[in-house]
Design an enzyme around this catalytic site. Structure first.
Site, PDB file in Angstrom:
ATOM      1  N   ASP A 170     -58.053  -2.511  -3.276  1.00  9.33           N
ATOM      2  CA  ASP A 170     -57.686  -1.129  -2.986  1.00  9.33           C
ATOM      3  C   ASP A 170     -56.596  -1.081  -1.923  1.00  9.33           C
ATOM      4  OD1 ASP A 170     -57.894   1.610  -3.382  1.00  9.33           O
ATOM      5  OD2 ASP A 170     -59.653   1.847  -2.097  1.00  9.33           O
ATOM      6  N   HIS A 253     -53.084   3.846  -8.375  1.00 14.70           N
ATOM      7  CA  HIS A 253     -54.299   4.669  -8.446  1.00 14.70           C
ATOM      8  C   HIS A 253     -54.337   5.510  -9.724  1.00 14.70           C
ATOM      9  CE1 HIS A 253     -55.149   3.427  -4.325  1.00 14.70           C
ATOM     10  NE2 HIS A 253     -56.372   3.889  -4.531  1.00 14.70           N
ATOM     11  N   HIS A 256     -55.628   3.187 -12.289  1.00 14.96           N
ATOM     12  CA  HIS A 256     -57.090   3.129 -12.130  1.00 14.96           C
ATOM     13  C   HIS A 256     -57.760   4.287 -12.863  1.00 14.96           C
ATOM     14  CE1 HIS A 256     -60.662   4.886 -10.223  1.00 14.96           C
ATOM     15  NE2 HIS A 256     -61.083   3.639 -10.113  1.00 14.96           N
ATOM     16  N   HIS A 270     -63.871  -0.033  -8.023  1.00 11.66           N
ATOM     17  CA  HIS A 270     -62.644   0.751  -7.858  1.00 11.66           C
ATOM     18  C   HIS A 270     -61.452  -0.141  -7.488  1.00 11.66           C
ATOM     19  CE1 HIS A 270     -60.130   4.151  -6.408  1.00 11.66           C
ATOM     20  NE2 HIS A 270     -59.847   3.359  -5.392  1.00 11.66           N
TER      21      HIS A 270
END
Length: 365
Positions: A170, A253, A256, A270
């Site tokens: 992340d 992101h 994702h 995540h």
């Protein structure tokens, strides 16, 4: 030009930091509603309760595993029934996001106590809402950041190392996305350009993961706190949180979010999906090949996925990946902060290229 930089009210980190929690909560109120992940409720909270009860009355509640609208509504009612003056969350990113949303709805201060360093959620004013089945639904931007973030690195060091590595995945995205926003003048979470401070912190976040990530993983595997672990926990939590929120988000992101439409990724964290989003995003922009080499090598050393197969998508078809690309390019997604034209076809190509490069490096193509 006006820029905005966002910060939590107070950040406390270190071995034994939980010993400070009662004192810190006493600054915020006298009736404390504690939302706990299942593990925290059974293992972490019981020995803390005597000290917390000296700071005021305490009510504990088990988190329902997904940050959904329904869970937020349930907890807002529970907070009101208790007459809480503070909300405190113990657990991972979804627990913390839920508590932040509940505190805003209840107009109360919020403290977050991450038990793992797997995401940059703790410091931010962002709350990610999922469906009950765990599919990404939307991002809510809350009107304020947490009043307190407290991270006990002795707790983090005892968690499975995969959580720490996912947090590095992340954090890996922070500088790449902030740099895209800098070039495109894309907005940060506050809707303004990122500040010099935000971009410097985002760069430091990447450098910390690059230079200390492997040593930190080794410390976590041994269950001990070392200077490298402290650095990486701070990068995963504080630097990444400040960097993404104040510097801005980009392709990683959004990718994702797109990947969540495929059931195969449900076993991934995540940060693991974000890390592959970083690799794919390298093929959207003309990054230098030496940097591409550095990032792929870093992911491989840390144990982050570099292929679709490692995300559980070995059997994904082109039609599946195009669905991911379309979800990635949904209206309002942060991928449009990239300084290049964004179309589903370009994202599809980046996904394919990112996977092919990962397989090439493993000798699979």
């Amino acid at each position: 030009m006006i820029s905005t930089t966002l910060f939590p009210g107070r950040y406390v980190q270190g071995r034994g930091a939980l010993s400070r929690l009662g004192v810190e909560l006493a600054r915020l109120g006298k009736r404390h509603f504690c939302l706990c992940s299942p593990h925290a409720l059974m293992q972490l909270l019981p020995p803390l309760l005597p000290e917390l009860e000296r700071a005021g009355e305490v009510h504990t509640e088990r988190f329902g595993r997904e940050c959904t609208d329904g869970e937020v509504e349930r907890l807002v009612a529970a907070v009101a029934a208790f007459g809480a003056q503070t909300v405190t969350a113990f657990g991972g990113g979804k627990t913390l996001d839920t508590a932040k949303a509940v505190a805003v709805r209840a107009e109360l201060p919020v403290a977050v106590v991450p038990t793992i360093a797997s995401t940059d959620a703790p410091c931010s004013s962002v709350c990610i809402i999922y469906t009950p089945d765990g599919v990404f639904e939307r991002v809510d931007v809350l009107p304020r950041n947490p009043d307190l973030v407290l991270v006990d690195t002795a707790v983090v060091a005892k968690a499975p190392p995969r959580f720490l590595v996912a947090g590095m995945g992340d954090a890996l995205a922070t500088w790449f996305e902030a740099d895209s926003c800098r070039l495109s003048r894309g907005p940060n979470i506050a809707g303004d350009p990122g500040s010099m401070t935000a971009n410097a912190l985002a760069r430091l976040c990447y450098e910390t993961i690059r230079d200390y990530g492997l040593s930190a993983r080794t410390a976590c595997e041994a269950g001990v706190v070392t200077p490298a672990l402290e650095r990486v926990v701070e990068a995963n939590t504080l630097l990444s949180g400040l960097g993404f929120e104040s510097g801005g988000l980009g392709a990683a992101h959004s990718i994702h979010n797109g990947l969540t439409v495929l059931a195969g990724v449900k076993g991934c964290y995540h940060g693991e999906k974000v890390a592959f989003g970083v690799l794919a995003s390298l093929f959207l922009r003309e990054w230098p090949m030496d940097l591409v080499d550095e990032v792929y090598d870093l992911c491989a050393r840390l144990g982050l996925p570099t292929t679709l197969a490692e995300l559980g998508l070995a059997d994904a078809t082109d039609a599946d990946l195009f669905r991911v690309a379309e979800k990635t390019c949904a209206a309002g997604e942060s991928i449009f902060n990239e300084p290049v034209e964004i179309l589903p076809e370009a994202v599809f190509a980046a996904l394919k290229a990112g996977d092919a490069e990962g397989r090439r490096r493993k000798g699979a193509v």
